[in-house]
Motif scaffolding. Structure first.
Motif, PDB file in Angstrom:
ATOM      1  N   ARG A 209      41.266   5.521   2.542  1.00  9.52           N
ATOM      2  CA  ARG A 209      41.382   6.924   2.952  1.00  9.52           C
ATOM      3  C   ARG A 209      40.461   7.812   2.122  1.00  9.52           C
ATOM      4  NH1 ARG A 209      46.407   7.320   2.149  1.00  9.52           N
ATOM      5  NH2 ARG A 209      47.023   6.679   4.238  1.00  9.52           N
ATOM      6  N   ARG A 210      40.415   7.543   0.800  1.00  3.70           N
ATOM      7  CA  ARG A 210      39.532   8.340  -0.041  1.00  3.70           C
ATOM      8  C   ARG A 210      38.066   8.084   0.291  1.00  3.70           C
ATOM      9  NH1 ARG A 210      43.150   6.778  -4.001  1.00  3.70           N
ATOM     10  NH2 ARG A 210      41.687   5.262  -4.847  1.00  3.70           N
ATOM     11  N   ARG A 211      37.737   6.812   0.588  1.00  2.00           N
ATOM     12  CA  ARG A 211      36.353   6.521   0.977  1.00  2.00           C
ATOM     13  C   ARG A 211      36.000   7.227   2.277  1.00  2.00           C
ATOM     14  NH1 ARG A 211      37.581   1.248  -0.878  1.00  2.00           N
ATOM     15  NH2 ARG A 211      37.989   0.538   1.244  1.00  2.00           N
ATOM     16  N   ALA A 212      36.959   7.225   3.224  1.00  2.00           N
ATOM     17  CA  ALA A 212      36.692   7.902   4.497  1.00  2.00           C
ATOM     18  C   ALA A 212      36.472   9.395   4.290  1.00  2.00           C
ATOM     19  CB  ALA A 212      37.860   7.666   5.468  1.00  2.00           C
ATOM     20  N   LEU A 213      37.282  10.004   3.407  1.00  2.00           N
ATOM     21  CA  LEU A 213      37.094  11.427   3.124  1.00  2.00           C
ATOM     22  C   LEU A 213      35.760  11.677   2.433  1.00  2.00           C
ATOM     23  CD1 LEU A 213      40.707  12.375   1.922  1.00  2.00           C
ATOM     24  CD2 LEU A 213      39.622  12.934   4.106  1.00  2.00           C
ATOM     25  N   ALA A 214      35.395  10.750   1.516  1.00  2.00           N
ATOM     26  CA  ALA A 214      34.109  10.902   0.833  1.00  2.00           C
ATOM     27  C   ALA A 214      32.951  10.772   1.817  1.00  2.00           C
ATOM     28  CB  ALA A 214      33.985   9.868  -0.282  1.00  2.00           C
ATOM     29  N   PHE A 215      33.041   9.787   2.722  1.00  2.00           N
ATOM     30  CA  PHE A 215      31.990   9.612   3.726  1.00  2.00           C
ATOM     31  C   PHE A 215      31.927  10.820   4.657  1.00  2.00           C
ATOM     32  CE2 PHE A 215      32.541   4.783   3.270  1.00  2.00           C
ATOM     33  CZ  PHE A 215      31.550   4.736   2.312  1.00  2.00           C
ATOM     34  N   LYS A 216      33.088  11.380   4.988  1.00  2.00           N
ATOM     35  CA  LYS A 216      33.109  12.566   5.844  1.00  2.00           C
ATOM     36  C   LYS A 216      32.413  13.731   5.164  1.00  2.00           C
ATOM     37  CE  LYS A 216      36.253  15.551   8.447  1.00  2.00           C
ATOM     38  NZ  LYS A 216      37.689  15.832   8.782  1.00  2.00           N
ATOM     39  N   ALA A 217      32.694  13.890   3.852  1.00  2.00           N
ATOM     40  CA  ALA A 217      32.026  14.962   3.112  1.00  2.00           C
ATOM     41  C   ALA A 217      30.523  14.722   3.042  1.00  2.00           C
ATOM     42  CB  ALA A 217      32.616  15.064   1.707  1.00  2.00           C
ATOM     43  N   GLN A 218      30.118  13.449   2.820  1.00  2.73           N
ATOM     44  CA  GLN A 218      28.694  13.138   2.780  1.00  2.73           C
ATOM     45  C   GLN A 218      28.039  13.407   4.126  1.00  2.73           C
ATOM     46  OE1 GLN A 218      28.412   9.089   1.454  1.00  2.73           O
ATOM     47  NE2 GLN A 218      29.230   9.543  -0.585  1.00  2.73           N
ATOM     48  N   GLN A 219      28.766  13.069   5.207  1.00  2.00           N
ATOM     49  CA  GLN A 219      28.207  13.310   6.534  1.00  2.00           C
ATOM     50  C   GLN A 219      28.032  14.803   6.783  1.00  2.00           C
ATOM     51  OE1 GLN A 219      30.729  12.260   9.835  1.00  2.00           O
ATOM     52  NE2 GLN A 219      29.000  11.835  11.165  1.00  2.00           N
ATOM     53  N   GLU A 221      27.518  17.064   4.525  1.00  2.00           N
ATOM     54  CA  GLU A 221      26.368  17.494   3.737  1.00  2.00           C
ATOM     55  C   GLU A 221      25.063  17.089   4.413  1.00  2.00           C
ATOM     56  OE1 GLU A 221      26.889  15.811  -0.078  1.00  2.00           O
ATOM     57  OE2 GLU A 221      28.581  17.106  -0.643  1.00  2.00           O
ATOM     58  N   ALA A 222      25.046  15.863   4.980  1.00  2.00           N
ATOM     59  CA  ALA A 222      23.826  15.408   5.649  1.00  2.00           C
ATOM     60  C   ALA A 222      23.530  16.249   6.885  1.00  2.00           C
ATOM     61  CB  ALA A 222      23.961  13.944   6.035  1.00  2.00           C
ATOM     62  N   VAL A 223      24.598  16.606   7.636  1.00  2.00           N
ATOM     63  CA  VAL A 223      24.403  17.450   8.826  1.00  2.00           C
ATOM     64  C   VAL A 223      23.866  18.817   8.427  1.00  2.00           C
ATOM     65  CG1 VAL A 223      25.607  18.647  10.687  1.00  2.00           C
ATOM     66  CG2 VAL A 223      26.110  16.244  10.229  1.00  2.00           C
ATOM     67  N   GLU A 224      24.425  19.388   7.348  1.00  2.00           N
ATOM     68  CA  GLU A 224      23.963  20.692   6.901  1.00  2.00           C
ATOM     69  C   GLU A 224      22.519  20.613   6.423  1.00  2.00           C
ATOM     70  OE1 GLU A 224      24.000  24.700   6.318  1.00  2.00           O
ATOM     71  OE2 GLU A 224      25.454  23.416   7.352  1.00  2.00           O
ATOM     72  N   ALA A 225      22.193  19.523   5.698  1.00  2.00           N
ATOM     73  CA  ALA A 225      20.812  19.350   5.253  1.00  2.00           C
ATOM     74  C   ALA A 225      19.872  19.214   6.448  1.00  2.00           C
ATOM     75  CB  ALA A 225      20.702  18.134   4.344  1.00  2.00           C
TER      76      ALA A 225
END
Length: 439
Positions: A209-219, A221-225
């Motif tokens: 669950r924490r990895r999924a939340l981390a990946f969601k946050a990274q995604q 950030e990538a979308v915003e970038a």
């Protein structure tokens, strides 16, 4: 309750991610369910029915004699209260697993030894195992296993002392302890093992669950970038394309002001250049602003032009369209705004043929000369008719195409041809260079 040390694993943990402790696992949904009054009621009913079934059946049928020192109603009532107390103890397994275990064990021994009915109390073993499940989920494996062993050993010792104090022979005491101890040990170790297994699975779930939340946050950030990069690309396009045209407009206006007093005809000619240059600037701004509106709604791809004509033709050929292509000149020579507009015109023509003339043969011609680009899409008669042809389009395609062509001083010809089909042709002049005119 004292906190236990953090249990660490190396399987699938992201850098910088902390491991869940046994205390955090103890708050899981399964163990938390034990706190529910409904859970306590189910445990109580399931236990009391089994504990009291034999004596109630014997009393109802009159089989055997009542040999207890207390009346049947008192003994049965006290046994039922012991089952109720044991069910209440188990509800504390989520917050105080060890105390819940000790309470459940004490209730079992009270009914078995104080009331003197160990056979009746055998169903209470299962409730002790449920409490051990909570211990297995909340404590490390060595600690939980030690508590399970201590529970079985303590209960066996108490049963043995009680049997010996009742004056039973040594052989009977050993057999009694082995029988009751084995029954308790089987469910107790099963309960603690299931608790340990559940804790392992819960920790893995929390890590996932924490990895999924981390990946969601990274995604995110990538979308915003990506959005920022797209905005930067549009800004660069405005600078390189529209900015160039606007700078040219300023230069042409300055030159026309200088020429007007002595060379009015040349000044008028430069004003025509201003007009043409303005159209191209407007077209560039139109495309860039269209991209800007779409940044937040869809991923961006480069605007297609005539360099991708073969891809467009292959697209329709793969879908059964008979398309013949003839090109003259260098397709990479036209300015970007001219090339993309011509590409859109050809795409619109092929789409209309697919909607309104299925099976018709199609000819695409593109001619590039030093001053203009000419493109045409024509088709023969449809080989098969569609009954719902009027519902296939909204009628906006040609109107939008006319608007785009007007921005680049282009022209559109859309009319029936002599083959029973349709002809769509566009002609787009190139922007004229002012440097040669000035010389």
């Amino acid at each position: 309750m004292a906190k236990t040390a953090t249990v660490r694993h190396d399987d699938g943990v992201m850098p910088g991610e902390s491991q869940p402790t046994k205390e955090s696992v103890n708050t899981g949904r399964v163990v938390q369910t034990m706190r529910s009054p409904v859970f306590a009621a189910v445990v109580f009913l399931a236990t009391v029915v089994q504990v009291c079934a034999d004596p109630l059946t014997a009393l109802a049928t009159g089989a055997g004699e009542w040999g207890h020192r207390w009346p049947p109603a008192v003994v049965i009532t006290l046994a039922a209260l012991g089952c109720l107390a044991q069910a209440v103890c188990v509800t504390q397994a989520a917050r105080r697993p060890v105390l819940a275990l000790l309470g459940a064990l004490a209730c079992y021994l009270a009914v078995a030894l104080w009331l003197g009915v160990p056979t009746w109390a055998a169903p209470m073993h299962l409730v002790v195992a449920v409490a051990l499940f909570g211990v297995g989920a909340a404590r490390s494996i060595p600690v939980a296993a030690a508590w399970a062993g201590a529970t079985v050993a303590g209960a066996a010792a108490a049963l043995g002392l009680w049997a010996a104090g009742a004056g039973a022979p040594a052989g009977a005491v050993v057999g009694f302890v082995l029988t009751e101890g084995t029954a308790l040990a089987s469910v107790s170790f099963a309960g603690v093992a299931l608790g340990m297994l559940w804790a392992v699975l819960e920790r893995r779930t929390q890590r996932a669950r924490r990895r999924a939340l981390a990946f969601k946050a990274q995604q995110a950030e990538a979308v915003e970038a990506s959005r920022n990069a797209e905005r930067g690309r549009i800004a660069q396009e405005l600078h390189d394309v529209a900015g160039q045209h606007l700078a040219g407009l300023v230069s042409l206006c300055d030159a026309s002001v200088e020429l007007a007093p002595e060379h009015p005809q040349q000044a008028l000619h430069l004003i025509e250049e201003v007009r043409a240059e303005g159209r191209y600037a407007a077209a560039s701004l139109y495309g860039a602003l269209g991209d800007l509106r779409a940044v937040d709604s869809r991923a961006q791809t480069p605007t297609p032009d005539l360099r991708r004509l073969s891809v467009l033709i292959d697209f329709w050929r793969d879908r059964g369209m008979d398309v013949q292509v003839e090109t003259t000149g260098d397709l990479q020579a036209p300015p970007v705004v001219v090339s993309t507009t011509a590409y859109r015109a050809i795409s619109e023509g092929l789409s209309n043929i697919a909607k309104h003339a299925p099976g018709a043969p199609v000819e695409v011609r593109v001619e590039v000369d030093p001053v203009r680009l000419t493109a045409a899409v024509s088709n023969g008669a449809a080989r098969r008719a569609r009954a719902d042809e009027d519902e296939l389009g909204l009628g906006w395609g040609l109107d939008n195409l006319r608007e785009k062509l007007a921005l680049v001083d282009g022209s559109l010809n859309a009319s029936p041809n002599d083959r029973g089909g349709w002809h769509l042709g566009v002609e787009i002049p190139f922007p004229r260079t002012t440097e040669a005119e000035r010389e």
